[in-house]
Write an enzyme that holds these catalytic residues in place. Structure first.
Site, short mmCIF file in Angstrom:
data_model
loop_
_atom_site.label_atom_id
_atom_site.label_comp_id
_atom_site.label_asym_id
_atom_site.label_seq_id
_atom_site.Cartn_x
_atom_site.Cartn_y
_atom_site.Cartn_z
N GLY A 15 0.79 -1.23 0.00
CA GLY A 15 0.00 0.00 0.00
C GLY A 15 0.82 1.28 0.00
NE ARG A 94 -8.44 -12.56 -7.41
CZ ARG A 94 -8.24 -13.86 -7.66
NH1 ARG A 94 -7.09 -14.42 -7.38
NH2 ARG A 94 -9.20 -14.58 -8.20
CB ILE A 95 -7.13 -11.08 -13.81
CG1 ILE A 95 -5.61 -11.07 -14.02
CG2 ILE A 95 -7.86 -10.87 -15.13
CD1 ILE A 95 -5.09 -12.16 -14.91
CG LEU A 96 -10.54 -6.60 -11.21
CD1 LEU A 96 -10.30 -5.10 -11.08
CD2 LEU A 96 -11.49 -7.09 -10.12
CG HIS A 112 1.50 -2.16 -15.76
ND1 HIS A 112 1.20 -3.41 -15.26
CD2 HIS A 112 2.49 -2.33 -16.66
CE1 HIS A 112 1.97 -4.31 -15.85
NE2 HIS A 112 2.76 -3.68 -16.71
CB THR A 144 -10.41 -1.04 -21.19
OG1 THR A 144 -9.13 -1.57 -21.57
CG2 THR A 144 -10.40 0.48 -21.33
CG LEU A 147 -3.87 -7.94 -17.79
CD1 LEU A 147 -4.61 -7.66 -16.49
CD2 LEU A 147 -3.21 -9.30 -17.77
CG ASP A 148 -1.45 -4.70 -17.08
OD1 ASP A 148 -2.09 -4.19 -16.13
OD2 ASP A 148 -0.73 -5.71 -16.95
C1 GRF Z 1 3.32 -1.12 -7.66
O1 GRF Z 1 4.56 -1.46 -8.22
C2 GRF Z 1 2.32 -0.89 -8.74
O2 GRF Z 1 2.89 -0.37 -9.92
C3 GRF Z 1 1.79 -2.27 -9.01
O3 GRF Z 1 1.76 -2.89 -7.75
C4 GRF Z 1 2.71 -2.27 -6.89
C5 GRF Z 1 1.95 -1.81 -5.67
O4 GRF Z 1 2.79 -1.39 -4.64
N1 GRF Z 1 0.50 -2.21 -9.66
P1 GRF Z 1 2.16 -0.79 -3.31
O5 GRF Z 1 1.30 -1.88 -2.68
O6 GRF Z 1 1.38 0.43 -3.66
O7 GRF Z 1 3.36 -0.48 -2.45
#
Ligand code: GRF
Length: 219
Positions: A15, A94-96, A112, A144, A147-148
């Protein structure tokens, strides 16, 4: 004056991006209110960060659901109950499926850890290292069904230096993530950025496929 933008933030881990939102709001750089943090995993540090900031939290354990769609339906119901203006995926692993995605298209964003469209999916920094790239980075994009693959809003690059391992790149990229993600949310809150058919617009001007290229004067 309109109400602050209502955010629901979904996490699965540390987080640190959630913390960047909490801090940006406290500094007055992001005019928003985090109305809930939802995690699919118990015992992750991100939940402690939320509790510390007195943000309501929920755990919805995907393992308790018999299918991806059943989990997504519950997640959708829980998220909708908070009436968010914007849903923020912040390390939500999770893939949504469309069951979750469809009602939120245009008000759902993700970060990402690559310079999209390069390296969708996992292990992005290792792949950049293996390819001999001179740069890594992160991209905030609308989500969307691809994915990514949703239209990019903002992207920040960092150099890959001689002797770097993945953990060095992770740290360098995260610093940039913590700047661009709250900024993208602020643009959304101000009504400056929006999803159009297959691209994002900033101030009514279509953004390139990379999104806005962020240059960090503090780096
Ligand atoms: C980050 O590297 C983000 O780009 C990816 O997951 C990681 C999350 O890190 N989607 P954090 O839990 O916010 O520290």
């Amino acid at each position: 004056m309109t109400e602050p933008c209502r955010l629901v933030i979904l996490i699965s881990g540390s987080g640190s991006n959630l913390q960047a939102f909490i801090d940006a709001i406290a500094r007055g750089e992001l005019r928003a209110h985090i109305v809930a943090v939802i995690s699919n995993k118990a015992d992750v540090f991100g939940l402690q960060r939320a509790a510390q900031a007195a943000i309501p939290t929920e755990i919805i354990d995907h393992k308790q659901y018999e299918s991806r769609e059943a989990f997504d339906a519950e997640l959708r119901t829980r998220v909708e109950s908070y009436r968010p203006d914007l849903v923020v995926l912040a390390g939500f692993m999770r893939i949504l499926t469309p069951v979750f995605l469809r009602p939120f298209i245009g008000r759902l964003i993700n970060i990402h850890p690559s310079l999209l469209p390069k390296y969708p999916g996992l292990n992005t920094h290792q792949r950049a290292l293996d390819a001999g790239d001179s740069e890594a980075g992160a991209t905030v994009h609308f989500v969307t069904e691809e994915l990514d693959g949703g239209p990019a809003i903002i992207q920040a690059g960092v150099p890959i230096l001689a002797g770097d391992d993945v953990s060095a790149i992770v740290a360098r990229v995260l610093t940039q993530e913590h700047r661009i993600y709250p900024l993208a949310a602020q643009w959304f809150a101000e009504g400056r950025v929006q999803l159009c058919d297959n691209h994002a617009e900033l101030d009514g001007v279509p953004l390139p496929s990379t999104g806005f290229i962020f240059r960090d004067d503090r780096a």
